[in-house]
Design a protein around this motif. Sequence first.
Motif, short mmCIF file in Angstrom:
data_model
loop_
_atom_site.label_atom_id
_atom_site.label_comp_id
_atom_site.label_asym_id
_atom_site.label_seq_id
_atom_site.Cartn_x
_atom_site.Cartn_y
_atom_site.Cartn_z
N SER A 1 0.82 -1.21 0.00
CA SER A 1 0.00 0.00 0.00
C SER A 1 0.86 1.26 0.00
O SER A 1 0.55 2.23 -0.71
N ILE A 2 1.94 1.26 0.78
CA ILE A 2 2.82 2.43 0.79
C ILE A 2 3.48 2.61 -0.58
O ILE A 2 3.60 3.73 -1.09
N SER A 3 3.90 1.50 -1.18
CA SER A 3 4.51 1.57 -2.51
C SER A 3 3.57 2.26 -3.50
O SER A 3 3.97 3.15 -4.25
N ILE A 4 2.32 1.84 -3.48
CA ILE A 4 1.34 2.43 -4.41
C ILE A 4 1.14 3.90 -4.12
O ILE A 4 1.09 4.73 -5.04
N HIS A 5 1.05 4.27 -2.86
CA HIS A 5 0.90 5.69 -2.49
C HIS A 5 2.08 6.52 -2.98
O HIS A 5 1.92 7.71 -3.30
N LEU A 6 3.26 5.92 -3.05
CA LEU A 6 4.46 6.67 -3.42
C LEU A 6 4.80 6.53 -4.90
O LEU A 6 5.89 6.91 -5.32
N GLY A 7 3.87 6.00 -5.68
CA GLY A 7 4.09 5.94 -7.13
C GLY A 7 4.94 4.78 -7.57
O GLY A 7 5.46 4.78 -8.69
N HIS A 8 5.10 3.76 -6.71
CA HIS A 8 5.87 2.57 -7.07
C HIS A 8 4.91 1.50 -7.58
O HIS A 8 3.95 1.15 -6.89
N THR A 9 5.14 0.98 -8.74
CA THR A 9 4.32 -0.13 -9.24
C THR A 9 4.48 -1.34 -8.32
O THR A 9 5.60 -1.70 -7.95
N ALA A 10 3.36 -1.96 -7.95
CA ALA A 10 3.38 -3.15 -7.09
C ALA A 10 3.09 -4.38 -7.93
O ALA A 10 1.99 -4.53 -8.47
#
Length: 524
Positions: free
Chosen positions: A229-238
Amino acid sequence: MTAEPATQNASPGLWRIADEQPDRIAVVDPERGDFTYGELVAAANRYAHGLRALGLETGDAIVLLQPNGVDLLAGYFAAMQSGLYVVVVNWHLVGSEIAYLISDSGAKAFLAHERFAESAVAAADEAGLPASARFAVGDIPGFRPVSELGHGQPDTAPEERTAGSPMLYTSGTTGKPKGVRRPLTGEDPHEAPMAGRWFFGIFGLEPFDDHVHLCGSPMYHTAVLNFVSISIHLGHTAVLMDKWEPEEMLRLIEERRVTHSHVVPTQFVRLLALPEEVRLRYDVSSLRNVIHGAAPCPREVKQQMLDWWGPVVTEYYAATEGGGTAISGEEWLRKPGSVGRPWPGSTVKILDDDANELPAGEVGTVYMRMGSSSFEYHKDKQKTEKSKVGDMFTLGDVGYLDEDGYLYLCDRKSDMIISGGVNIYPAEIEGELVMHPKVADVAVFGVPNDDWGEEIKAVVQPADGVSAGDALTEELLEHARGRLAKFKLPRSVDYVDELPRDPNGKLYKRRLRDPYWQDRESAI
């Protein structure tokens, strides 16, 4: 397809990114492929409207019983923008165990996947959930299609929005699971959570920066869901895996140019067990930070991973309740075996059984605190108080701090063996035995001994193609004799086809240990 490069003025936060870069890839679903930020937000918004239409209000709870995929994330982010508590369920639980979580959390909606239909129906029935509160991805008898939850609802965000929260249930290996229900913050969900940005900052992970996160463990685990979830919030593709396999992980790292991942030590062991030609077949040079926790990592395993992947392996020790430590690969090479120093805002102390603080080098119970943060176990004041000394809490781990403030863990206090009055830590013995090439997995614990109180028992899962028996036992004990003091040597070795671990690597040691003690009790 991988994440698009960030623009200079890009803003972190799921909904902001969806507004500014709707075509940016947010999630790679293991079955359905790429989903953009725009698509993920549209689904989360429809779910949020649907939950409000059911009558759910701020502070209510929902339960998700789903495998890794975009549907789980849509439900999660719907709750997180609606002021709801969300319980993500371990899908290995049986119906009655899931029913307990539904009832204990007071959930007013249950979103399940057809893969777990039998346990979902049993849980919903036992918890007394009305048909109107049951939704299914796929076909589950008595459940409404999840598409009906958002049917006819707009793709835009609800007018009334406030940040929700995961409701986390900690270890259920002893008694009922303990729910950790934190007060809602009242924050604007449109903003990227500051706590998430701060947490990723510990590991040097910044917004965008061409980051790609690989998720190989089930998202019902707190840390795994947090990293996604943090990755997605920070613009990181999961990039999500449905089932973790070592070679498939390497393939995805190369194909998707993965930069960071969250793993557990058992996954390191399985990666290292691959033939060398397989390991060298894949390009892992995109990796910047592979973060591990959740279980002790044998020193030799850690060293071999650093030799293979370079100093990109970071370890942390943390708790759902708050607080923790971290150590980079470079630091670990200077302080082998440590789990690091407290991260900013966290305090770690070693206390004896009388709650006195111990000096550097002395072994005691590890206590932590995160700033002024507080928590309570839901509906269980006694469990809350039992885990605390003042404003600090413990997970029951035993360890020590060195003179530089680095924490070293010995074992769980509950797993410690006391034989002839001597404290013996099974994790040290397990770390040596697991490095034998004929061992796939191992658990060490204490069993009854009339003279010594307890003696050391090893239970081994042999490697593929290896036959269990006296010859293997002698080979393993000879291996241990060269690495361990005599009093740490197992007195006996038993064999099983597979140790009882969950997919995140957690060993249910009591399932192995209890029968030996039950046999003793029944004989008295």
